[in-house]
Structure formats: C-alpha cells, structure tokens
Design an enzyme around this catalytic site. Structure first.
Site, PDB file in Angstrom:
ATOM      1  CG  MET A  19      -5.084  -4.501   2.167  1.00 29.54           C
ATOM      2  SD  MET A  19      -4.898  -3.068   3.390  1.00 29.54           S
ATOM      3  CE  MET A  19      -4.301  -3.296   5.132  1.00 29.54           C
ATOM      4  N   GLY A  20      -5.615  -3.931  -1.694  1.00 23.88           N
ATOM      5  CA  GLY A  20      -4.297  -4.430  -2.536  1.00 23.88           C
ATOM      6  C   GLY A  20      -3.645  -4.467  -2.160  1.00 23.88           C
ATOM      7  CB  ILE A  41      -2.125   0.443  -3.524  1.00 20.86           C
ATOM      8  CG1 ILE A  41      -1.633   0.696  -4.628  1.00 20.86           C
ATOM      9  CG2 ILE A  41      -2.038   2.407  -3.414  1.00 20.86           C
ATOM     10  CD1 ILE A  41      -2.239   1.939  -6.471  1.00 20.86           C
ATOM     11  NE  ARG A  84     -15.769  -9.053  -5.211  1.00 23.81           N
ATOM     12  CZ  ARG A  84     -16.334  -9.397  -5.882  1.00 23.81           C
ATOM     13  NH1 ARG A  84     -17.661 -10.017  -6.145  1.00 23.81           N
ATOM     14  NH2 ARG A  84     -15.073  -9.896  -7.120  1.00 23.81           N
ATOM     15  CB  SER A  85     -11.739 -13.394  -0.169  1.00 18.21           C
ATOM     16  OG  SER A  85     -10.630 -12.279  -1.419  1.00 18.21           O
ATOM     17  NE  ARG A 108     -10.287   4.813 -12.826  1.00 17.83           N
ATOM     18  CZ  ARG A 108      -8.395   4.268 -12.337  1.00 17.83           C
ATOM     19  NH1 ARG A 108      -8.029   5.200 -11.477  1.00 17.83           N
ATOM     20  NH2 ARG A 108      -8.332   4.050 -12.997  1.00 17.83           N
ATOM     21  CD  GLU A 138     -10.439  12.451 -11.958  1.00 22.78           C
ATOM     22  OE1 GLU A 138     -11.129  11.566 -10.347  1.00 22.78           O
ATOM     23  OE2 GLU A 138      -9.556  11.795 -13.085  1.00 22.78           O
ATOM     24  CG  HIS A 187      -6.847  10.526 -11.605  1.00 21.51           C
ATOM     25  ND1 HIS A 187      -7.721   9.937 -11.652  1.00 21.51           N
ATOM     26  CD2 HIS A 187      -6.163   9.930 -11.092  1.00 21.51           C
ATOM     27  CE1 HIS A 187      -7.389   8.836 -11.874  1.00 21.51           C
ATOM     28  NE2 HIS A 187      -6.218   8.903 -11.635  1.00 21.51           N
TER      29      HIS A 187
HETATM   30  C1  GLV Z   1      -4.519   5.706 -12.153  1.00 25.96           C
HETATM   31  O1  GLV Z   1      -5.499   6.469 -11.057  1.00 25.96           O
HETATM   32  C2  GLV Z   1      -4.414   4.569 -12.503  1.00 25.96           C
HETATM   33  O2  GLV Z   1      -5.127   3.049 -12.508  1.00 25.96           O
HETATM   34  O3  GLV Z   1      -2.874   4.549 -12.262  1.00 25.96           O
END
Ligand code: GLV
Length: 324
Positions: A159-160, A162, A182-183, A241, A270, A289
């Site tokens: 959860m950043g 994005i 992780r936190s 990823r 990929e 991707h």
């Molecule tokens: C895409 O995969 C990025 O890391 O921006």
C-alpha cells in the site's frame, strides 16, 4: 553549446518517449538504442558507457557494480519507471552516482489500470466482449454472470501511493478495503483502509491486488501456501512485478480451482510464450505491462527523467532521487 554537449553525453538504452530525447538534445549528445524488438547488446552498452556522463537504463538492464565500473564518467542515472528492482542503488551510492525513478506522475494511470483489472476479472468483461464478437450474443446464448464489487473486500498487498489511489477507486465502488504492508501506512484510517497481517488480508479478501515493489523480501511472495489461504471465490490481480509470484503455483491453483481467476499486467517470464497455460484460461486476463502506458503519463515520466538527468549533470539534487 558544442563544448557543453561533449561534456554531456547521455546513453539511452532503449526506445523512449520522444519528449525525453527532445528535452535532452537541446544541451546533450545522445546515444539512443531505439530498436524495440531487440535489446541493446551488452558489448554495445559497455562501449557506449565508457564515455557517458549520464545513463537512462530500462528495466531489462541490470545496473550493478560491474556495469558502473565500466562507466567511469557517469554523474547521474535516471529511469522512466517507478520500479527499480534492476538497479543496485547501494552500488550507485558507493560510486557517488545519484539515481532517480519516476514516482508520483504515474500514480493515477497505474491505479486506473489496476482497478480496471479488478473490474475486468470480477465482471468477466473480456469474456463478455468475446461473447459478442464471436456471435454467441447474436445467437441468443446466455453470458455467465460476473460478481458485484460492492460490499466485497479488496485486499491490497503493497500500500504505497498507487495502492492508496486504488483504495480510493475501490471505496467509490462501495468495496471494503484491507491492506498489508511491512508497516502500517500513515493516514490509513482517514483513507478507510484496514490494516491486517498478510494471512488476514488473504483470508478475508474477495480480490487480492499486488502492488508491492520487487525486493529480496517480496520475490516469490505468492506461492501455493499463500494462494491456499485465499477464498476459493477470490480473484488475484498483479500489477507489480511478475517475480513476486511463483508462476507455476499460480497456474496450478487456477487449474485446481483453489482461486476463481486472475488478471495480470505483469508476468514471469515476461512476455509469456504464446503456448503458456495462463494465456489459454478463460478466467485469466493478461495485459502487456501497461500500468503507466498513457500518452499523458508517459510524457510526464519522460520529462521528469530528462529533468533528473539535466539536474544531475549540473550537480543539482535530483527531483526524485532514490535514497536507500
Ligand atoms: C512499471 O512497471 C514501472 O515500474 O514504472
């Protein structure tokens, strides 16, 4: 101008958005590998890097101590991506070469794509399009139902920025949102997302979304044991990823009905070869991707990368330097 350009040799190791080359070529000499079908040969890259002052790699190139040792003049490295699992940032730091990625500018595009995958797989939209195109709708065949998003739980792993943007989209669709990091993330309560252990999020979610960076802690994070903790009715979405997931385990759990379906913007390998089972399952959607692949976002990423390169060449702090 010509003197300045000889002091500013920039190697660009793959095709890039034209905004990047336009901005840089005003004051730099560029060497660009723009063959989209073939990666730059290692020997060519090494030769080009010998007198390079700046470097724009891409995800397929490992930037490590041995590469840096062959590039004695490098003063800055900037990559047009948020992920930098291919870059040994500690080695860059040890060499005194700052490294920047492109966070921020791609948040909305990537969150849109990620949430679109949730919708596609839960509402069976790719099957629905195929249902019409193949003439089955015109012949009166019934299309199987999808699932509501409302009142279901979306579990976000990683959860950043994005992830938070995906959470907002899910909450607007009346989903519940849980997450695991992780936190715990600051401000998660205001956002409306509930923190849980990985096991709690896996067990309680109706759709899991993976957005974690690829690190030594997350490589292979999803294997048979993790999929077994998910509901049999749950879906799995990966927009992070491919290597975060054990692909063979994913194929097996989909074949055995341990989970209901998957939508993947990233895979390992990929791209997947044409005969790969994931490309032949009805309940699996694979996109190439394209998290940040919009005109506007790719242009913004290109300009940010160019500005980071120019600042590095001028000895100024980078706009989005990665610090370890
Ligand atoms: C895409 O995969 C990025 O890391 O921006």
């Amino acid at each position: 101008m010509s003197d300045q350009r000889t002091e500013r040799r920039v190697v660009i190791a793959g095709p890039v958005h034209p905004a990047l080359t336009s901005r840089l070529q005003e004051s730099c000499t560029l060497r660009v590998w723009d063959d989209a079908k073939h990666a730059i040969p290692h020997a060519t890259l090494m030769e080009w890097l010998q007198d390079a002052d700046a470097f724009v790699p891409h995800g397929g190139i490992q930037v490590d101590g041995s590469l840096l040792a062959k590039a004695p003049r490098l003063r800055v490295i900037a990559q047009s991506a948020v992920g930098y699992d291919n870059v040994d940032v500690k080695a860059c730091k040890a060499k005194g070469v700052p490294f920047a990625n492109t966070p921020g500018v791609l948040v909305n595009a990537t969150a849109d794509l990620t949430f679109a995958l949730v919708l596609l797989v839960m509402r069976r939209l790719v099957e629905a399009v195929d249902h019409v195109r193949s003439g089955r709708f015109a012949h009166g065949e019934a299309m199987p139902y999808g699932h509501d998003l409302a009142l279901k739980t979306l579990g976000i792993i990683g959860m950043g920025d994005i992830g938070s943007a995906v959470a907002k989209r899910a909450l607007a669709s009346d989903m519940h949102v849980m997450y695991h990091n992780r936190s715990r993330r600051m401000g998660d309560q205001q956002l409306g997302a509930v923190y849980g252990t990985l096991s709690e999020v896996l067990a309680q979610s109706d759709c899991i979304v993976v957005l974690t960076p690829l690190t030594e802690h997350t490589r292979g994070l999803f294997g048979a044991a993790q999929f077994a903790q998910m509901k049999r009715s749950a879906f799995f979405v990966n927009a992070a990823r491919g290597q975060v997931v054990d692909t063979a385990a994913l194929v097996a759990v989909l074949q055995e009905g341990v989970i209901a379906g998957a939508a993947l913007d990233v895979t390992d390998p990929e791209p997947l070869p044409a005969e790969h089972p994931l490309l032949h399952m009805k309940n699996v959607i694979v996109t190439p991707h394209i998290g940040s692949a919009t005109h506007e976002t790719r242009e913004a990423m290109a300009l940010l990368t160019a500005d980071n390169i120019l600042r590095g060449l001028d000895g100024l702090p980078l706009l989005t330097e990665v610090f370890m």
